[in-house]
Design a protein around this motif. Structure first.
Motif, PDB file in Angstrom:
ATOM      1  N   GLY A  52       4.545  -3.447  -2.126  1.00  0.00           N
ATOM      2  CA  GLY A  52       5.485  -4.562  -2.554  1.00  0.00           C
ATOM      3  C   GLY A  52       6.005  -4.161  -3.983  1.00  0.00           C
ATOM      4  O   GLY A  52       6.834  -4.912  -4.620  1.00  0.00           O
ATOM      5  N   THR A  53       5.333  -3.172  -4.535  1.00  0.00           N
ATOM      6  CA  THR A  53       5.869  -3.026  -5.950  1.00  0.00           C
ATOM      7  C   THR A  53       7.088  -2.177  -6.040  1.00  0.00           C
ATOM      8  O   THR A  53       7.061  -0.897  -5.436  1.00  0.00           O
ATOM      9  N   ARG A  54       7.841  -2.504  -6.730  1.00  0.00           N
ATOM     10  CA  ARG A  54       9.270  -1.635  -7.105  1.00  0.00           C
ATOM     11  C   ARG A  54       8.886  -0.468  -7.826  1.00  0.00           C
ATOM     12  O   ARG A  54       8.797  -0.501  -9.021  1.00  0.00           O
ATOM     13  N   LEU A  55       9.109   0.628  -7.147  1.00  0.00           N
ATOM     14  CA  LEU A  55       8.672   1.925  -7.891  1.00  0.00           C
ATOM     15  C   LEU A  55      10.327   2.711  -8.005  1.00  0.00           C
ATOM     16  O   LEU A  55      10.962   2.603  -7.295  1.00  0.00           O
ATOM     17  N   ASN A  56      10.465   3.219  -9.387  1.00  0.00           N
ATOM     18  CA  ASN A  56      11.483   3.796  -9.805  1.00  0.00           C
ATOM     19  C   ASN A  56      11.056   5.310  -9.567  1.00  0.00           C
ATOM     20  O   ASN A  56      10.156   5.691 -10.175  1.00  0.00           O
ATOM     21  N   VAL A  57      11.783   6.135  -8.762  1.00  0.00           N
ATOM     22  CA  VAL A  57      11.724   7.477  -8.806  1.00  0.00           C
ATOM     23  C   VAL A  57      12.761   8.381  -9.537  1.00  0.00           C
ATOM     24  O   VAL A  57      13.802   8.000  -9.315  1.00  0.00           O
ATOM     25  N   THR A  58      12.309   9.146 -10.569  1.00  0.00           N
ATOM     26  CA  THR A  58      13.300  10.085 -10.951  1.00  0.00           C
ATOM     27  C   THR A  58      13.050  11.424 -10.626  1.00  0.00           C
ATOM     28  O   THR A  58      11.830  11.814 -10.099  1.00  0.00           O
ATOM     29  N   GLY A  59      13.827  12.305 -10.496  1.00  0.00           N
ATOM     30  CA  GLY A  59      13.877  13.715 -10.109  1.00  0.00           C
ATOM     31  C   GLY A  59      15.361  14.382  -9.798  1.00  0.00           C
ATOM     32  O   GLY A  59      15.975  13.834 -10.847  1.00  0.00           O
ATOM     33  N   ASN A  60      15.628  15.253  -9.067  1.00  0.00           N
ATOM     34  CA  ASN A  60      17.053  15.739  -8.947  1.00  0.00           C
ATOM     35  C   ASN A  60      17.320  16.033  -7.427  1.00  0.00           C
ATOM     36  O   ASN A  60      16.406  15.883  -6.556  1.00  0.00           O
ATOM     37  N   TYR A  61      18.586  15.982  -7.077  1.00  0.00           N
ATOM     38  CA  TYR A  61      18.912  16.418  -5.678  1.00  0.00           C
ATOM     39  C   TYR A  61      18.844  15.053  -4.750  1.00  0.00           C
ATOM     40  O   TYR A  61      18.836  15.383  -3.447  1.00  0.00           O
ATOM     41  N   PHE A  62      18.751  13.958  -5.217  1.00  0.00           N
ATOM     42  CA  PHE A  62      18.714  12.853  -4.190  1.00  0.00           C
ATOM     43  C   PHE A  62      20.217  12.714  -3.931  1.00  0.00           C
ATOM     44  O   PHE A  62      21.106  12.643  -4.558  1.00  0.00           O
ATOM     45  N   VAL A  63      20.381  12.484  -2.516  1.00  0.00           N
ATOM     46  CA  VAL A  63      21.864  12.210  -1.982  1.00  0.00           C
ATOM     47  C   VAL A  63      21.817  10.640  -1.439  1.00  0.00           C
ATOM     48  O   VAL A  63      20.810  10.133  -0.887  1.00  0.00           O
ATOM     49  N   THR A 107      19.781  11.309  -9.913  1.00  0.00           N
ATOM     50  CA  THR A 107      18.416  11.604 -10.591  1.00  0.00           C
ATOM     51  C   THR A 107      17.405  10.471 -10.386  1.00  0.00           C
ATOM     52  O   THR A 107      16.461  10.445 -11.099  1.00  0.00           O
ATOM     53  N   LEU A 108      17.908   9.190  -9.875  1.00  0.00           N
ATOM     54  CA  LEU A 108      17.253   8.017  -9.861  1.00  0.00           C
ATOM     55  C   LEU A 108      17.401   7.035  -8.741  1.00  0.00           C
ATOM     56  O   LEU A 108      18.462   7.019  -8.024  1.00  0.00           O
ATOM     57  N   LEU A 109      16.197   6.827  -7.957  1.00  0.00           N
ATOM     58  CA  LEU A 109      16.147   5.818  -6.886  1.00  0.00           C
ATOM     59  C   LEU A 109      15.238   4.930  -7.090  1.00  0.00           C
ATOM     60  O   LEU A 109      14.220   5.200  -7.794  1.00  0.00           O
ATOM     61  N   GLU A 110      15.058   3.934  -6.365  1.00  0.00           N
ATOM     62  CA  GLU A 110      13.975   3.115  -6.199  1.00  0.00           C
ATOM     63  C   GLU A 110      13.646   2.698  -4.845  1.00  0.00           C
ATOM     64  O   GLU A 110      14.226   2.613  -3.622  1.00  0.00           O
ATOM     65  N   CYS A 111      12.382   2.219  -4.668  1.00  0.00           N
ATOM     66  CA  CYS A 111      11.750   1.739  -3.334  1.00  0.00           C
ATOM     67  C   CYS A 111      10.679   0.879  -3.569  1.00  0.00           C
ATOM     68  O   CYS A 111      10.248   0.893  -4.543  1.00  0.00           O
ATOM     69  N   LEU A 112      10.162   0.181  -2.414  1.00  0.00           N
ATOM     70  CA  LEU A 112       9.119  -0.611  -2.331  1.00  0.00           C
ATOM     71  C   LEU A 112       8.111   0.143  -2.007  1.00  0.00           C
ATOM     72  O   LEU A 112       8.282   0.476  -0.902  1.00  0.00           O
ATOM     73  N   THR A 113       6.760   0.109  -2.490  1.00  0.00           N
ATOM     74  CA  THR A 113       5.517   0.692  -1.976  1.00  0.00           C
ATOM     75  C   THR A 113       5.055   0.088  -1.001  1.00  0.00           C
ATOM     76  O   THR A 113       5.203  -1.124  -0.917  1.00  0.00           O
ATOM     77  N   PRO A 114       4.802   0.640   0.032  1.00  0.00           N
ATOM     78  CA  PRO A 114       4.162   0.302   1.528  1.00  0.00           C
ATOM     79  C   PRO A 114       2.643  -0.497   1.205  1.00  0.00           C
ATOM     80  O   PRO A 114       1.961   0.008   0.428  1.00  0.00           O
ATOM     81  N   GLU A 115       2.512  -1.264   2.221  1.00  0.00           N
ATOM     82  CA  GLU A 115       1.002  -1.659   2.092  1.00  0.00           C
ATOM     83  C   GLU A 115       0.219  -0.929   2.862  1.00  0.00           C
ATOM     84  O   GLU A 115       0.469   0.092   3.907  1.00  0.00           O
ATOM     85  N   VAL A 116      -1.170  -0.955   2.140  1.00  0.00           N
ATOM     86  CA  VAL A 116      -2.190   0.206   2.767  1.00  0.00           C
ATOM     87  C   VAL A 116      -3.089  -0.758   3.529  1.00  0.00           C
ATOM     88  O   VAL A 116      -3.636  -1.530   2.684  1.00  0.00           O
ATOM     89  N   PRO A 117      -3.446  -0.554   4.669  1.00  0.00           N
ATOM     90  CA  PRO A 117      -4.319  -1.561   5.305  1.00  0.00           C
ATOM     91  C   PRO A 117      -5.763  -1.454   4.838  1.00  0.00           C
ATOM     92  O   PRO A 117      -6.362  -0.373   4.580  1.00  0.00           O
ATOM     93  N   SER A 118      -6.500  -2.398   5.053  1.00  0.00           N
ATOM     94  CA  SER A 118      -7.775  -2.743   4.383  1.00  0.00           C
ATOM     95  C   SER A 118      -8.748  -1.715   5.122  1.00  0.00           C
ATOM     96  O   SER A 118      -9.666  -1.272   4.386  1.00  0.00           O
ATOM     97  N   TYR A 119      -8.393  -1.307   6.403  1.00  0.00           N
ATOM     98  CA  TYR A 119      -9.475  -0.717   6.942  1.00  0.00           C
ATOM     99  C   TYR A 119      -9.232   0.990   6.607  1.00  0.00           C
ATOM    100  O   TYR A 119     -10.094   1.958   6.902  1.00  0.00           O
TER     101      TYR A 119
END
Length: 186
Positions: A52-63, A107-119
């Motif tokens: 659920g963390t809002r992640l800003n991703v920088t780079g290039n060639y994002f469409v 060069t910029l997008l954002e996504c929410l980090t997925p959960e990692v199950p405790s197992y």
């Protein structure tokens, strides 16, 4: 498989022949070649296992496509064709990945980090995973230099809060507060 490789962003007509090239389909179906995205940095670089963390991703060639995605630990669940989970290529699925990304610019997008199950993480307080971008959901750039590392961690737990005046203080600050708990990061 679509061949030959052509310049990115180009649309090509896809045709099929059932008689070794004497006749081809003529229903004008097109395929678009997309550039290969590169990740140069992410912010923040860490967050809790619950996701659920809002992640800003920088780079290039994002469409800006409806299939733009962040891929965590190169885990891709492919249920589109087979209907059954297929993990690619790093073993058990540590996250439900890919996750949809929100296009902001090439060069910029954002996504929410997925959960990692405790197992998956068990007693590990930290887990580092590579983050890649896929312009069409399941085709991330798997070159290590085109990814950034994200660290999942167990969230800290505050067990005790103390100050000279119990759990309150002046709005002007300058009050020493001591916090005790579990899973604090240095």
């Amino acid at each position: 498989r679509v061949e030959p490789e052509v310049e990115e962003g180009v649309y090509v007509s896809v045709q099929v022949s059932m008689n070794k090239g004497s006749n081809y389909t003529d229903n004008y179906v097109f395929y678009r070649y997309l550039p290969t995205p590169n990740v140069t940095a992410i912010y923040p670089i860490s967050g809790p296992y619950r996701g659920g963390t809002r992640l800003n991703v920088t780079g290039n060639y994002f469409v800006n496509t409806s299939l733009l995605a962040c891929v965590f630990n190169l885990s891709i669940v492919d249920t589109i064709l087979s209907g059954t989970p297929y993990v690619y290529p790093n073993g058990p699925i540590p996250t439900q990945s890919p996750v949809p990304a929100h296009f902001i610019s090439p060069t910029l997008l954002e996504c929410l980090t997925p959960e990692v199950p405790s197992y998956v993480y068990g007693s590990n307080l930290f887990m580092v995973v590579p983050v890649a971008v896929a312009n069409s959901f399941v085709d991330p750039n798997m070159d290590e230099s085109s990814m950034a590392n994200y660290t999942y961690y167990v969230e800290p737990i505050i067990t005790k809060l103390t100050s000279v005046s119990d759990q309150q203080g002046s709005e002007y600050g300058n009050v020493v507060v001591k916090v005790a708990g579990l899973y604090f990061n240095n």
